[in-house]
Design an enzyme around this catalytic site. Structure first.
Site, PDB file in Angstrom:
ATOM      1  N   ASN A 289      19.590  -8.162  13.123  1.00 16.51           N
ATOM      2  CA  ASN A 289      19.424  -6.472  12.698  1.00 16.51           C
ATOM      3  C   ASN A 289      19.941  -6.459  11.270  1.00 16.51           C
ATOM      4  OD1 ASN A 289      19.364  -6.788  15.618  1.00 16.51           O
ATOM      5  ND2 ASN A 289      19.487  -4.315  15.317  1.00 16.51           N
TER       6      ASN A 289
ATOM      7  N   SER B  63      10.980 -11.768  13.843  1.00 22.04           N
ATOM      8  CA  SER B  63      11.845 -10.737  14.413  1.00 22.04           C
ATOM      9  C   SER B  63      12.449 -11.551  15.630  1.00 22.04           C
ATOM     10  CB  SER B  63      11.276  -9.732  14.726  1.00 22.04           C
ATOM     11  OG  SER B  63      12.078  -8.659  15.466  1.00 22.04           O
TER      12      SER B  63
ATOM     13  N   TYR C 109       4.663  -3.963  19.241  1.00 23.05           N
ATOM     14  CA  TYR C 109       5.196  -4.551  18.109  1.00 23.05           C
ATOM     15  C   TYR C 109       5.657  -5.872  18.195  1.00 23.05           C
ATOM     16  CZ  TYR C 109       8.903  -5.367  14.597  1.00 23.05           C
ATOM     17  OH  TYR C 109       9.535  -5.968  13.654  1.00 23.05           O
TER      18      TYR C 109
ATOM     19  N   ASN D 286      15.090   5.632  13.337  1.00 27.79           N
ATOM     20  CA  ASN D 286      15.042   5.132  14.850  1.00 27.79           C
ATOM     21  C   ASN D 286      16.328   4.030  14.810  1.00 27.79           C
ATOM     22  OD1 ASN D 286      12.324   6.400  15.911  1.00 27.79           O
ATOM     23  ND2 ASN D 286      11.651   4.788  14.330  1.00 27.79           N
ATOM     24  N   ASN D 287      16.455   3.536  13.800  1.00 32.29           N
ATOM     25  CA  ASN D 287      17.367   2.622  13.934  1.00 32.29           C
ATOM     26  C   ASN D 287      18.923   3.068  13.709  1.00 32.29           C
ATOM     27  OD1 ASN D 287      15.083   0.769  12.435  1.00 32.29           O
ATOM     28  ND2 ASN D 287      15.872  -0.028  14.130  1.00 32.29           N
TER      29      ASN D 287
ATOM     30  N   ARG E   6      24.709  -6.058  19.104  1.00 31.21           N
ATOM     31  CA  ARG E   6      23.521  -6.684  18.157  1.00 31.21           C
ATOM     32  C   ARG E   6      24.167  -7.528  17.156  1.00 31.21           C
ATOM     33  NH1 ARG E   6      21.407  -4.737  21.798  1.00 31.21           N
ATOM     34  NH2 ARG E   6      19.717  -3.396  21.783  1.00 31.21           N
TER      35      ARG E   6
ATOM     36  N   ASN F 177       0.951  -1.129   0.053  1.00 31.74           N
ATOM     37  CA  ASN F 177       0.074   0.075  -0.165  1.00 31.74           C
ATOM     38  C   ASN F 177       1.015   1.255  -0.040  1.00 31.74           C
ATOM     39  OD1 ASN F 177       0.996   0.395   2.537  1.00 31.74           O
ATOM     40  ND2 ASN F 177      -1.183   0.053   3.687  1.00 31.74           N
TER      41      ASN F 177
ATOM     42  N   THR G  71      12.998  -9.964  18.179  1.00 38.23           N
ATOM     43  CA  THR G  71      12.179  -9.203  19.037  1.00 38.23           C
ATOM     44  C   THR G  71      11.452 -10.296  20.039  1.00 38.23           C
ATOM     45  OG1 THR G  71      11.047  -7.362  19.961  1.00 38.23           O
ATOM     46  CG2 THR G  71      10.212  -8.437  18.083  1.00 38.23           C
TER      47      THR G  71
ATOM     48  N   LYS H 179       4.299  -9.389  16.556  1.00 35.46           N
ATOM     49  CA  LYS H 179       5.168 -10.599  15.985  1.00 35.46           C
ATOM     50  C   LYS H 179       4.548 -11.986  16.614  1.00 35.46           C
ATOM     51  CE  LYS H 179       6.962  -8.203  12.659  1.00 35.46           C
ATOM     52  NZ  LYS H 179       6.527  -8.510  11.340  1.00 35.46           N
TER      53      LYS H 179
ATOM     54  N   ARG I 284      18.405   3.838  26.078  1.00 35.67           N
ATOM     55  CA  ARG I 284      17.075   3.833  25.423  1.00 35.67           C
ATOM     56  C   ARG I 284      16.191   2.788  26.302  1.00 35.67           C
ATOM     57  NH1 ARG I 284      16.583   3.003  18.956  1.00 35.67           N
ATOM     58  NH2 ARG I 284      17.067   0.856  19.546  1.00 35.67           N
TER      59      ARG I 284
HETATM   60  P1  NAD Z   1       9.637  -1.349   5.526  1.00 36.73           P
HETATM   61  O1  NAD Z   1       8.538  -0.509   6.292  1.00 36.73           O
HETATM   62  O2  NAD Z   1      10.594  -0.963   4.831  1.00 36.73           O
HETATM   63  O3  NAD Z   1       8.575  -2.458   4.529  1.00 36.73           O
HETATM   64  C1  NAD Z   1       7.205  -2.727   4.877  1.00 36.73           C
HETATM   65  C2  NAD Z   1       6.230  -2.582   3.394  1.00 36.73           C
HETATM   66  O4  NAD Z   1       5.129  -3.020   3.855  1.00 36.73           O
HETATM   67  C3  NAD Z   1       6.417  -0.947   3.121  1.00 36.73           C
HETATM   68  O5  NAD Z   1       6.503  -1.069   1.822  1.00 36.73           O
HETATM   69  C4  NAD Z   1       4.977  -0.688   3.474  1.00 36.73           C
HETATM   70  O6  NAD Z   1       4.616   0.245   2.638  1.00 36.73           O
HETATM   71  C5  NAD Z   1       4.160  -1.948   3.422  1.00 36.73           C
HETATM   72  N1  NAD Z   1       2.970  -2.105   4.378  1.00 36.73           N
HETATM   73  C6  NAD Z   1       2.876  -1.767   5.425  1.00 36.73           C
HETATM   74  N2  NAD Z   1       1.515  -2.147   6.110  1.00 36.73           N
HETATM   75  C7  NAD Z   1       0.927  -2.647   5.031  1.00 36.73           C
HETATM   76  C8  NAD Z   1      -0.379  -2.841   4.663  1.00 36.73           C
HETATM   77  N3  NAD Z   1      -1.236  -2.905   5.529  1.00 36.73           N
HETATM   78  N4  NAD Z   1      -0.629  -3.540   3.423  1.00 36.73           N
HETATM   79  C9  NAD Z   1       0.047  -3.421   2.356  1.00 36.73           C
HETATM   80  N5  NAD Z   1       1.398  -2.994   2.339  1.00 36.73           N
HETATM   81  C10 NAD Z   1       1.748  -2.685   3.781  1.00 36.73           C
HETATM   82  O7  NAD Z   1      10.235  -2.542   6.592  1.00 36.73           O
HETATM   83  P2  NAD Z   1      11.194  -3.755   6.487  1.00 36.73           P
HETATM   84  O8  NAD Z   1      12.350  -3.256   7.251  1.00 36.73           O
HETATM   85  O9  NAD Z   1      11.360  -4.184   4.951  1.00 36.73           O
HETATM   86  O10 NAD Z   1      10.409  -4.877   7.120  1.00 36.73           O
HETATM   87  C11 NAD Z   1       9.717  -5.698   6.394  1.00 36.73           C
HETATM   88  C12 NAD Z   1       9.191  -6.848   7.570  1.00 36.73           C
HETATM   89  O11 NAD Z   1      10.242  -7.551   8.316  1.00 36.73           O
HETATM   90  C13 NAD Z   1       8.280  -6.174   8.606  1.00 36.73           C
HETATM   91  O12 NAD Z   1       7.374  -7.223   8.969  1.00 36.73           O
HETATM   92  C14 NAD Z   1       9.075  -5.941   9.816  1.00 36.73           C
HETATM   93  O13 NAD Z   1       8.416  -6.119  10.956  1.00 36.73           O
HETATM   94  C15 NAD Z   1      10.237  -7.157   9.637  1.00 36.73           C
HETATM   95  N6  NAD Z   1      11.278  -6.956  10.476  1.00 36.73           N
HETATM   96  C16 NAD Z   1      12.135  -6.073   9.943  1.00 36.73           C
HETATM   97  C17 NAD Z   1      13.517  -5.682  10.683  1.00 36.73           C
HETATM   98  C18 NAD Z   1      14.388  -4.582  10.560  1.00 36.73           C
HETATM   99  O14 NAD Z   1      15.052  -4.266  11.388  1.00 36.73           O
HETATM  100  N7  NAD Z   1      14.136  -3.678   9.152  1.00 36.73           N
HETATM  101  C19 NAD Z   1      13.913  -6.633  11.866  1.00 36.73           C
HETATM  102  C20 NAD Z   1      12.895  -7.565  12.120  1.00 36.73           C
HETATM  103  C21 NAD Z   1      11.744  -7.843  11.419  1.00 36.73           C
HETATM  104  N1  UFG Z   2      21.324   2.639  19.052  1.00 38.93           N
HETATM  105  C1  UFG Z   2      21.928   3.992  19.252  1.00 38.93           C
HETATM  106  N2  UFG Z   2      21.704   5.224  18.788  1.00 38.93           N
HETATM  107  C2  UFG Z   2      20.811   5.231  17.857  1.00 38.93           C
HETATM  108  C3  UFG Z   2      20.098   3.990  17.451  1.00 38.93           C
HETATM  109  C4  UFG Z   2      20.291   2.918  17.871  1.00 38.93           C
HETATM  110  O1  UFG Z   2      22.948   4.022  20.248  1.00 38.93           O
HETATM  111  O2  UFG Z   2      20.280   6.521  17.498  1.00 38.93           O
HETATM  112  C5  UFG Z   2      21.821   1.620  19.544  1.00 38.93           C
HETATM  113  C6  UFG Z   2      20.618   0.961  20.288  1.00 38.93           C
HETATM  114  O3  UFG Z   2      20.535   1.355  21.691  1.00 38.93           O
HETATM  115  C7  UFG Z   2      20.953  -0.790  20.032  1.00 38.93           C
HETATM  116  C8  UFG Z   2      21.662  -0.816  18.755  1.00 38.93           C
HETATM  117  O4  UFG Z   2      22.076   0.785  18.366  1.00 38.93           O
HETATM  118  O5  UFG Z   2      21.985  -0.873  21.175  1.00 38.93           O
HETATM  119  C9  UFG Z   2      20.828  -1.111  17.636  1.00 38.93           C
HETATM  120  O6  UFG Z   2      19.622  -0.375  17.715  1.00 38.93           O
HETATM  121  P1  UFG Z   2      18.422  -0.422  16.403  1.00 38.93           P
HETATM  122  O7  UFG Z   2      17.259   0.668  16.718  1.00 38.93           O
HETATM  123  O8  UFG Z   2      19.319  -0.232  15.356  1.00 38.93           O
HETATM  124  O9  UFG Z   2      17.902  -1.980  16.398  1.00 38.93           O
HETATM  125  P2  UFG Z   2      17.345  -2.799  17.477  1.00 38.93           P
HETATM  126  O10 UFG Z   2      18.284  -3.917  18.000  1.00 38.93           O
HETATM  127  O11 UFG Z   2      17.036  -2.033  18.801  1.00 38.93           O
HETATM  128  O12 UFG Z   2      15.921  -3.373  17.029  1.00 38.93           O
HETATM  129  C10 UFG Z   2      15.961  -3.971  15.751  1.00 38.93           C
HETATM  130  C11 UFG Z   2      14.624  -3.418  15.090  1.00 38.93           C
HETATM  131  C12 UFG Z   2      13.563  -4.232  15.758  1.00 38.93           C
HETATM  132  C13 UFG Z   2      13.687  -5.754  15.880  1.00 38.93           C
HETATM  133  C14 UFG Z   2      15.191  -6.022  16.414  1.00 38.93           C
HETATM  134  C15 UFG Z   2      15.430  -7.543  16.657  1.00 38.93           C
HETATM  135  O13 UFG Z   2      14.286  -2.197  14.995  1.00 38.93           O
HETATM  136  O14 UFG Z   2      12.359  -4.013  15.067  1.00 38.93           O
HETATM  137  O15 UFG Z   2      16.042  -5.143  15.758  1.00 38.93           O
HETATM  138  O16 UFG Z   2      15.232  -8.017  15.061  1.00 38.93           O
HETATM  139  F1  UFG Z   2      12.855  -6.022  16.558  1.00 38.93           F
END
Ligand code: NAD
Ligand code: UFG
Length: 332
Positions: A178, A124, A148, A197-198, A230, A32, A126, A152, A291
């Site tokens: 990650n 994830s 979140y 955020n990441n 991580r 979407n 998580t 999951k 955090r």
């Molecule tokens: P992303 O936001 O880049 O991609 C998600 C896509 O889904 C986007 O293109 C968004 O437009 C689409 N979307 C969201 N809600 C929708 C809906 N209701 N209908 C249709 N499309 C929709 O995120 P990503 O980093 O590519 O993550 C993909 C998946 O992997 C997610 O489920 C996320 O939770 C999971 N995941 C991501 C991370 C990470 O750190 N990136 C870690 C663990 C798990």
């Molecule tokens: N960090 C900083 N400064 C920042 C951002 C992050 O110091 O501005 C640190 C965090 O404290 C952490 C590490 O960098 O120690 C990684 O942080 P991220 O936010 O990049 O990733 P997380 O491990 O917190 O979480 C990610 C995804 C979650 C997922 C998880 C496990 O964001 O969705 O990995 O897969 F669930």
């Protein structure tokens, strides 16, 4: 195979699309665009020389989704669509249950309607909560500390229930650690809306001079340098893991959970040093308070993926940082 990727225009889905298109599969991207842009489509064509089908729709539009599955004779679904920001999920929990949990129920109903029962779910790490031991294997107890993570966990449980009720389902929950980096072309990558955020996208924007400095969230963790550790995994390794899982799933009915990680932990300061080296740019940082909700260390036991899928991560930290930097300059 005919494969549908929900959320296929997003960060991880678009890299998986590259791998699947290059392997000769027919790919339908169903998204979407709530967190991605239409420009990804042209980039995918540029990289692969192939044109995936793109449908702009929500996974909660069950009838539309079922029609797409039937029209394209889809044999397997990779389910990436969902919301993923931990902090936002605490403020807007219903958005997370609606998009992630309700979205998955809708997808499963559409799949049943269309007679497609092969699914790879974006899980994830998580779901392991605060680690009781490291490295994290798939038998580690599961828990969630925010909406979140709970979404999951609910989805994993729902998928397991469904596989028990109907043994024709083939489902694998891939628990990502990650994901980091970008395609080597620098044409696709992670482009979060607003301030990232990441860690990795934040560092990339500091190196580019778009953000002033990185806040390192805590340096008093029980880790070698005090900062959070991580398991960063190159997004192309992750993408190849999906292709391996898909080939494996055809021979393995039932419900499965498999970690996708490297088994190697790196600290925030390791990542700053690697990015500085890869970009030849300074990454100014300051130490900030911890955090809320962060754990000290989190890394995978990747043994099951190797044993079952014959897959392991091949790319290292410099390739993650180098490709993320290329995307920052070329693609973002
Ligand atoms: P992303 O936001 O880049 O991609 C998600 C896509 O889904 C986007 O293109 C968004 O437009 C689409 N979307 C969201 N809600 C929708 C809906 N209701 N209908 C249709 N499309 C929709 O995120 P990503 O980093 O590519 O993550 C993909 C998946 O992997 C997610 O489920 C996320 O939770 C999971 N995941 C991501 C991370 C990470 O750190 N990136 C870690 C663990 C798990
Ligand atoms: N960090 C900083 N400064 C920042 C951002 C992050 O110091 O501005 C640190 C965090 O404290 C952490 C590490 O960098 O120690 C990684 O942080 P991220 O936010 O990049 O990733 P997380 O491990 O917190 O979480 C990610 C995804 C979650 C997922 C998880 C496990 O964001 O969705 O990995 O897969 F669930």
């Amino acid at each position: 195979m005919n494969i549908l990727l929900t959320g296929g225009m997003g960060y991880i889905g678009s890299h998986v699309a590259v791998v699947l298109l290059q392997a000769g599969h027919r790919v339908v991207l169903y998204d979407n665009l709530c967190n991605s842009g239409i420009g990804v489509l042209a980039r995918l064509e540029q990289i692969t020389g192939k044109t995936p089908v793109f449908i702009q729709a929500d996974v909660r539009a069950t009838k539309t989704l079922a029609d797409v599955l039937k029209d394209h004779a889809v044999e397997a679904v990779l389910h990436f669509a969902g919301l993923k920001a931990v902090g936002e999920s605490v403020k807007k929990p219903l958005d997370y249950y609606a998009n992630n949990v309700e979205g998955t129920v809708s997808l499963l109903e559409a799949m049943l309607d269309a007679g497609t029962r092969t699914l790879i779910f974006s899980g994830s790490a998580t779901v392991y909560g605060d680690p009781h031991y490291l490295p994290l294997d798939e038998a580690h107890p599961l828990s969630a500390t925010n909406p979140y993570g709970r979404s999951k966990l609910h989805i994993e449980e729902m998928l397991r229930d469904l596989s028990v009720a109907d043994p024709l389902w083939r489902v694998v929950c891939l628990r990502y650690f990650n994901p980091a980096g970008a395609h080597e072309s620098g044409l696709i990558g992670e482009r979060p809306m607003g301030v990232p955020n990441n860690l990795m996208p934040y560092i990339a924007r500091v190196a580019a001079g778009e953000l002033k400095e990185l806040s390192v969230f805590g340096n008093d963790y029980p880790t070698p340098d005090g900062t959070g550790v991580r398991d960063y995994i190159h997004v192309m390794d992750l993408a190849e893991g999906h292709a391996a899982a898909l080939a494996w799933l055809v021979r393995h009915p039932g419900w499965h959970a498999i970690n996708l990680g490297t088994g190697q932990g790196y600290s925030v300061l390791d990542m700053v040093a690697a990015f500085t080296k890869a970009s030849s740019r300074a990454v100014p940082y300051r130490i900030a308070p911890r955090r809320a909700g962060d754990v000290a260390a989190c890394y995978a036991d990747p043994g099951k993926a190797l044993r079952e899928l014959g897959w392991q991560a091949r790319r290292g930290l410099l390739e993650m940082c180098g490709s993320a930097w290329k995307f920052q300059n070329l693609g973002a």
